[in-house]
Design a protein around this motif. Structure first.
Motif, PDB file in Angstrom:
ATOM      1  N   ARG A 204       5.360 -10.334  35.351  1.00  0.00           N
ATOM      2  CA  ARG A 204       5.347 -10.276  33.825  1.00  0.00           C
ATOM      3  C   ARG A 204       4.648  -8.912  33.411  1.00  0.00           C
ATOM      4  NH1 ARG A 204       2.688 -14.401  30.042  1.00  0.00           N
ATOM      5  NH2 ARG A 204       1.139 -14.178  31.492  1.00  0.00           N
ATOM      6  N   VAL A 205       5.281  -7.980  32.711  1.00  0.00           N
ATOM      7  CA  VAL A 205       4.856  -6.741  31.935  1.00  0.00           C
ATOM      8  C   VAL A 205       4.149  -7.113  30.741  1.00  0.00           C
ATOM      9  CG1 VAL A 205       5.389  -4.428  31.179  1.00  0.00           C
ATOM     10  CG2 VAL A 205       6.654  -5.271  33.358  1.00  0.00           C
ATOM     11  N   LEU A 206       2.799  -6.644  30.808  1.00  0.00           N
ATOM     12  CA  LEU A 206       2.100  -6.914  29.529  1.00  0.00           C
ATOM     13  C   LEU A 206       1.813  -5.326  28.992  1.00  0.00           C
ATOM     14  CD1 LEU A 206      -0.266  -9.571  31.046  1.00  0.00           C
ATOM     15  CD2 LEU A 206       1.822 -10.043  29.502  1.00  0.00           C
ATOM     16  N   ALA A 207       1.562  -5.360  27.752  1.00  0.00           N
ATOM     17  CA  ALA A 207       1.091  -3.975  26.917  1.00  0.00           C
ATOM     18  C   ALA A 207       0.296  -4.121  26.060  1.00  0.00           C
ATOM     19  CB  ALA A 207       2.473  -3.160  26.634  1.00  0.00           C
ATOM     20  N   ARG A 208      -0.407  -3.140  25.795  1.00  0.00           N
ATOM     21  CA  ARG A 208      -1.406  -3.022  24.542  1.00  0.00           C
ATOM     22  C   ARG A 208      -1.273  -1.654  23.952  1.00  0.00           C
ATOM     23  NH1 ARG A 208      -7.592  -4.399  23.161  1.00  0.00           N
ATOM     24  NH2 ARG A 208      -7.704  -2.918  21.784  1.00  0.00           N
ATOM     25  N   ALA A 209      -1.174  -1.519  22.656  1.00  0.00           N
ATOM     26  CA  ALA A 209      -1.223  -0.254  22.053  1.00  0.00           C
ATOM     27  C   ALA A 209      -2.857   0.182  21.997  1.00  0.00           C
ATOM     28  CB  ALA A 209      -0.687  -0.263  20.512  1.00  0.00           C
ATOM     29  N   LEU A 210      -2.977   1.326  21.670  1.00  0.00           N
ATOM     30  CA  LEU A 210      -4.459   1.856  21.747  1.00  0.00           C
ATOM     31  C   LEU A 210      -4.630   2.734  20.447  1.00  0.00           C
ATOM     32  CD1 LEU A 210      -5.123   3.051  25.348  1.00  0.00           C
ATOM     33  CD2 LEU A 210      -5.942   0.930  24.420  1.00  0.00           C
TER      34      LEU A 210
END
Length: 178
Positions: A172-178
């Motif tokens: 699974r691809v996970l992401a987070r904005a900074l």
């Protein structure tokens, strides 16, 4: 779309020598750490959690890695951050980062070392003014989810990295904005 989260104060920026309560310290890796990175990663490669990387890759990309080291020099954890240039339209950020090769030695799991490594990587990414961080996981991803990551379609990730994902692994691809 990845939504932005507030930036922490500048004091949270990663430092070269972050001490951990049990005398481990988090530092940037050096090319001389390549053999230890291979050894630390091997149990995770055997379990299928990580892809096998040759020694030469660890040596060439040592600057990507943060390591958790005990005073005697043994490594107990690592996490790499690879920057993918290219600002998103309308931002001042320099691009996105990809976290990879996240390992914490079995005997150190559950004690907060993974969270410390991830926190240091987040601080380093903010210091580089990255817009977002991505990772892929074949596991639960609980630690990433607790740190603000969320599942995203691979198409939102940097193309060069997304093309390297093996669909047979079921990551699974996970992401987070900074």
């Amino acid at each position: 779309m990845i939504t932005a989260t507030p930036r922490p104060p500048a004091a949270s920026t990663y430092t070269q020598d972050t001490a951990l309560p049990d005398a481990l310290r988090v530092r940037r890796a050096h090319s001389r750490d390549a053999a230890a990175l291979v050894a630390l990663s091997e149990p995770f490669v055997r379990s299928g959690a990580l892809r096998r990387r040759p020694f030469d890759v660890y040596a060439a990309r040592a600057d990507d890695f943060l390591v958790a080291e005990e005073p005697g020099g043994a490594l107990h954890g690592c996490l790499a951050l690879r920057v993918h240039p290219g600002a998103e339209p309308g931002t001042t950020a320099e691009g996105a980062g990809v976290l990879y090769n996240f390992c914490v030695a079995r005997q150190r799991q559950g004690g907060g070392l993974g969270a410390r490594l991830l926190g240091a990587a987040l601080a380093g990414a903010r210091a580089q003014r990255l817009a977002a961080l991505f990772t892929a996981t074949t596991g639960s991803g609980r630690l990433f989810l607790r740190h603000g990551f969320a599942p995203v379609p691979p198409g939102l990730a940097p193309r060069a990295w997304a093309r390297t994902l093996d669909p047979h692994r079921g990551a699974r691809v996970l992401a987070r904005a900074l």
